[in-house]
Design a protein around this motif. Sequence first.
Motif, mmCIF file in Angstrom:
data_model
loop_
_atom_site.group_PDB
_atom_site.id
_atom_site.type_symbol
_atom_site.label_atom_id
_atom_site.label_comp_id
_atom_site.label_asym_id
_atom_site.label_seq_id
_atom_site.Cartn_x
_atom_site.Cartn_y
_atom_site.Cartn_z
ATOM 1 N N VAL A 167 49.243 36.036 51.886
ATOM 2 C CA VAL A 167 47.893 36.273 52.410
ATOM 3 C C VAL A 167 47.242 37.439 51.670
ATOM 4 O O VAL A 167 46.091 37.357 51.232
ATOM 5 N N ARG A 168 47.991 38.541 51.529
ATOM 6 C CA ARG A 168 47.451 39.714 50.833
ATOM 7 C C ARG A 168 47.026 39.360 49.411
ATOM 8 O O ARG A 168 45.944 39.739 48.947
ATOM 9 N N GLN A 169 47.880 38.626 48.703
ATOM 10 C CA GLN A 169 47.593 38.273 47.323
ATOM 11 C C GLN A 169 46.370 37.361 47.223
ATOM 12 O O GLN A 169 45.481 37.582 46.391
ATOM 13 N N LEU A 170 46.310 36.346 48.066
ATOM 14 C CA LEU A 170 45.199 35.394 47.998
ATOM 15 C C LEU A 170 43.859 36.046 48.334
ATOM 16 O O LEU A 170 42.853 35.783 47.689
ATOM 17 N N ASN A 176 38.424 39.941 44.269
ATOM 18 C CA ASN A 176 38.204 40.148 42.837
ATOM 19 C C ASN A 176 37.321 39.051 42.245
ATOM 20 O O ASN A 176 36.441 39.322 41.423
ATOM 21 N N PHE A 177 37.559 37.823 42.675
ATOM 22 C CA PHE A 177 36.774 36.698 42.180
ATOM 23 C C PHE A 177 35.306 36.816 42.599
ATOM 24 O O PHE A 177 34.395 36.672 41.778
ATOM 25 N N LEU A 178 35.071 37.113 43.872
ATOM 26 C CA LEU A 178 33.702 37.217 44.369
ATOM 27 C C LEU A 178 32.964 38.386 43.709
ATOM 28 O O LEU A 178 31.789 38.269 43.348
ATOM 29 N N LEU A 181 31.825 37.392 40.293
ATOM 30 C CA LEU A 181 30.613 36.570 40.292
ATOM 31 C C LEU A 181 29.358 37.437 40.340
ATOM 32 O O LEU A 181 28.360 37.147 39.669
ATOM 33 N N ILE A 182 29.406 38.495 41.140
ATOM 34 C CA ILE A 182 28.256 39.403 41.228
ATOM 35 C C ILE A 182 28.005 40.056 39.865
ATOM 36 O O ILE A 182 26.852 40.183 39.415
ATOM 37 N N ILE A 183 29.063 40.460 39.189
ATOM 38 C CA ILE A 183 28.912 41.075 37.868
ATOM 39 C C ILE A 183 28.281 40.093 36.891
ATOM 40 O O ILE A 183 27.377 40.453 36.116
#
Length: 216
Positions: A167-170, A176-178, A181-183
């Motif tokens: 759970v922590r990893q996902l 990080n993924f979201l 996207l903003i960047i």
Amino acid sequence: MPRNQLIEASPLSKQKSKSAKAKAAICEATIDCLVEVGYGKTSLNLVAAQAGFSKGALQHHFHSKEDLIIATANRLLQRTVNAPTHSSSHSNLSSPRSTQTVSTAILFLWNKLVNTPPYRALLEILTAARTDVALRKRVSHTLQEWNTALNEQAVATYYSREGDEEVRQLMSMTRNFLGGLIIHERHGRKSSESLKQVKKWITLIEPKLKLRTEKN
């Protein structure tokens, strides 16, 4: 406590409240400036003007840009930790439904937390900290605490057959993924394209996670 001591304490209490409100207003103005012009162009003069303070009044609370940025970063990180992890009937940000899925929870995270001006301001600070050694040194401990708090919040919200570490990893990967996207949106990616990728990401991790409210 004697009545005269209560009377003597009252002005100090009012002063603390006034100071806290001033600091909050200045930090909110800093967030606006970070979003509008970026970290490099955010200055004490610009923030003071945005907040409606003189530069001297601002420096009464924050002596330097670094002090101001650290206080703003702490405020933004705390706001992220305190935000609801998914919509519920008890949140003024929520949909009316109280029963949610992993899909709706992550879409809520994207729409109400990540894809927002405050989170963009936070990314400005974290990006600047990569090359600003003094800033990185001051913000790194808070950032570590933030990651730990969000990981434990994730474990309290989701479960996986693979265990809590999964759970922590996902969810760390999801943040990080979201954020990535903003960047990318800074460089011309359309918000509609980002939303498509969020939905694609959900299809990849949804089979691995369940909300704890769904467990039974």
